[in-house]
Scaffold this active site. Structure first.
Site, PDB file in Angstrom:
ATOM      1  N   TYR A  53      -3.365  -9.230  16.183  1.00 53.66           N
ATOM      2  CA  TYR A  53      -3.347  -8.224  15.122  1.00 53.66           C
ATOM      3  C   TYR A  53      -4.544  -7.290  15.254  1.00 53.66           C
ATOM      4  CZ  TYR A  53      -3.787  -6.108  10.487  1.00 53.66           C
ATOM      5  OH  TYR A  53      -3.926  -5.204   9.471  1.00 53.66           O
ATOM      6  N   ILE A  96       0.838  -1.204   0.000  1.00 57.20           N
ATOM      7  CA  ILE A  96       0.000   0.000   0.000  1.00 57.20           C
ATOM      8  C   ILE A  96       0.874   1.255   0.000  1.00 57.20           C
ATOM      9  CG2 ILE A  96      -1.711   1.328   1.303  1.00 57.20           C
ATOM     10  CD1 ILE A  96      -2.940  -1.345   2.187  1.00 57.20           C
ATOM     11  N   ARG A 127     -15.564 -11.955   1.390  1.00 57.44           N
ATOM     12  CA  ARG A 127     -14.716 -10.807   1.690  1.00 57.44           C
ATOM     13  C   ARG A 127     -15.123  -9.620   0.819  1.00 57.44           C
ATOM     14  NH1 ARG A 127     -13.869 -13.527   5.357  1.00 57.44           N
ATOM     15  NH2 ARG A 127     -11.933 -14.477   6.132  1.00 57.44           N
ATOM     16  N   ARG A 130      -8.470 -21.289   8.955  1.00 54.55           N
ATOM     17  CA  ARG A 130      -7.374 -20.650   9.684  1.00 54.55           C
ATOM     18  C   ARG A 130      -7.869 -20.080  11.013  1.00 54.55           C
ATOM     19  NH1 ARG A 130      -4.010 -16.612   5.917  1.00 54.55           N
ATOM     20  NH2 ARG A 130      -5.812 -15.357   6.436  1.00 54.55           N
ATOM     21  N   GLY A 177       8.522  -4.719   3.695  1.00 54.74           N
ATOM     22  CA  GLY A 177       8.567  -4.001   2.423  1.00 54.74           C
ATOM     23  C   GLY A 177       9.777  -4.411   1.592  1.00 54.74           C
ATOM     24  N   SER A 182     -10.321  -4.156   9.004  1.00 54.83           N
ATOM     25  CA  SER A 182     -11.644  -4.746   9.226  1.00 54.83           C
ATOM     26  C   SER A 182     -11.600  -5.819  10.314  1.00 54.83           C
ATOM     27  CB  SER A 182     -12.174  -5.351   7.927  1.00 54.83           C
ATOM     28  OG  SER A 182     -11.286  -6.356   7.451  1.00 54.83           O
ATOM     29  N   ASN A 212      -8.384 -22.268   2.320  1.00 49.00           N
ATOM     30  CA  ASN A 212      -8.628 -22.616   3.721  1.00 49.00           C
ATOM     31  C   ASN A 212     -10.125 -22.655   3.975  1.00 49.00           C
ATOM     32  OD1 ASN A 212      -5.907 -20.591   3.980  1.00 49.00           O
ATOM     33  ND2 ASN A 212      -5.802 -22.611   4.901  1.00 49.00           N
ATOM     34  N   VAL A 263      -7.519  -5.507   0.909  1.00 48.46           N
ATOM     35  CA  VAL A 263      -6.985  -4.721  -0.211  1.00 48.46           C
ATOM     36  C   VAL A 263      -6.175  -5.635  -1.130  1.00 48.46           C
ATOM     37  CG1 VAL A 263      -5.675  -2.659  -0.823  1.00 48.46           C
ATOM     38  CG2 VAL A 263      -6.811  -2.795   1.416  1.00 48.46           C
TER      39      VAL A 263
END
Length: 324
Positions: A155, A23, A223, A283, A47, A132, A216, A185
Site C-alpha cells: 500500500y 472521504i 497517531r 499488525r 464505496g 502517511s 493491536n 482520517v
C-alpha cells in the site's frame, strides 16, 4: 479558517473519484453545498451507494458507475472538468500485504489512468490522496516531507509511486498535481465494518453495542488523527494553490498525536462505557508512531486546520449514534 471563504468560478466543475467512499462522499457533499457542479465516479468495490444516494436529487450532481482501471472511463469522467479530486483507491496496509497485485492495478495503474486522462482533458488541477504510510520506518517525529524511510507495505509503495508520477506529470506535461498525505482520517460515513475497518469507527460501534474491542499491540502506538473537515479544507485549498507548489506532496493532519489507549479511554468516557479492551498481536506493516509536521501545507497551500481531535471525535460520535 476552514474553507467557507474559498471561491471558484460559478461554473466550475469538480470530478471526485471514489465518490461513494468515506472521504469522497464528504467532498461531494461539501462542494455541492458550496454551489458548484460535481461529477462522481465509483465502482462500489469499497464505496457504498447509500453514501451518495442523497445527492442524486441535486441537479448539480452527476454520477458515473465505473472503474479507474478502465482508461476510456477515466477519459469520459475528466471531460469538461476543471478540478480532479482523486480519492479512489484501496486502503488498508494489512490487506495490501495479502493482495499486492490488486493494489498495483487499482492504486498505481488506476491513478496513472486518471492523471493521464486529466492531462489530455486539460484539467486545471489534479489533487490526489497520498498517505502517511510513505514514511515507512523513518523514526523521527514529527514526520516531515523529504525525510522518508524504507516502505513497509505494498500500500505504501503504491502511494509513493503515485507521488513520483505526480512529480513527472508536473515536470514533463505541466499538469498541476498535488499529493495529500493523509494521516489517519476519521469522521462521518467511515465504515466500521469488516476486518480492515479503521480503528475509531470500529471502536465506537463495538462500544455502542457493549462489546470489547481488540487493540493491536499494547495501545502505546500513536497517531495524528485527522478529522474529515480538515481533509476537505486541504483538497479545496490545493485546487487554489500556485503552479509553483505543484508536483509536490503535503502532510495533511492536525499536527498533534494521540496514543491509541488514550483514544480508547476517551471514547469510553464520552460514550459512558466501562469496558476493558482485549490486547491482540501487533499488525504486520504498521507504523508505531505517526505525527505530522504540517508547516509545508500551511505555507504553500494555506492549510490551517481548525478541527482538533477533541472537537472531531465528539462530532463523529454524534453521527454514529444517529446512523448505526
Amino acid at each position: 479558517m476552514g474553507y467557507s471563504d474559498i471561491k471558484f468560478l460559478n461554473d466550475s466543475r469538480f470530478l471526485v473519484t471514489g465518490a461513494a467512499g468515506f472521504i469522497g462522499s464528504n467532498l461531494v457533499e461539501t462542494i455541492l453545498r458550496l454551489g458548484y457542479r460535481v461529477r462522481g465516479i465509483d465502482n462500489f468495490s469499497t464505496g457504498k451507494r447509500e453514501n451518495i444516494e442523497v445527492f442524486f436529487q441535486n441537479s448539480n450532481f452527476e454520477f458515473m458507475e465505473g472503474d479507474i482501471r478502465d482508461f476510456d472511463m477515466c477519459m469520459k469522467a475528466c471531460k469538461g472538468i476543471d478540478y480532479v479530486l482523486h480519492q479512489a483507491a484501496w486502503g488498508s496496509v494489512p490487506r495490501s500485504i495479502e493482495m499486492p497485485l490488486l493494489y498495483e492495478e487499482i492504486n498505481i495503474k488506476g491513478t496513472l489512468n486518471m492523471m493521464e486522462a486529466a492531462r489530455q482533458n486539460n484539467v486545471k488541477k489534479f489533487v490526489y490522496a497520498s498517505s502517511s504510510s510513505v514514511y515507512g520506518d523513518e523514526p523521527n517525529l514529527p514526520k516531515k516531507e523529504g525525510i522518508e524511510g524504507n516502505l513497509l507495505s505494498p500500500y505504501a509503495l503504491t502511494k509513493r509511486t503515485n507521488e513520483e508520477y505526480s512529480k513527472l506529470y508536473k515536470e514533463i506535461y505541466n499538469l498541476d498535481t498535488y499529493g495529500l498525505r493523509y494521516f489517519n482520517v476519521f469522521g462521518k460515513r467511515q465504515d466500521p465494518e469488516g476486518p480492515y475497518a479503521a480503528v475509531i469507527p470500529k471502536f465506537i460501534k463495538l462500544l455502542l453495542n457493549n462489546e470489547r474491542p481488540i487493540i493491536n499491540g499494547d495501545g502505546r502506538q500513536s497517531r495524528d488523527f485527522t478529522y474529515i473537515e480538515n481533509v476537505i479544507e486541504a483538497n479545496l485549498k490545493a485546487c487554489k494553490a500556485s503552479h509553483e507548489a505543484a508536483g509536490q506532496a503535503f502532510n495533511i493532519a492536525y499536527g498533534k498525536r494521540e496514543y491509541l489507549i488514550d483514544v480508547y479511554h476517551e471514547l469510553c468516557n464520552l460514550l459512558g462505557k466501562n469496558i476493558e479492551p482485549i490486547f491482540g498481536p501487533e499488525r504486520l506493516g504498521d507504523i508505531k508512531h505517526s505525527h505530522a509536521d504540517i508547516s509545508k501545507a500551511k505555507e504553500l497551500l494555506g492549510y490551517n486546520p481548525d478541527w482538533d481531535f477533541g472537537k472531531g471525535i465528539r462530532a463523529a460520535i454524534e453521527w454514529y449514534k444517529e446512523n448505526l
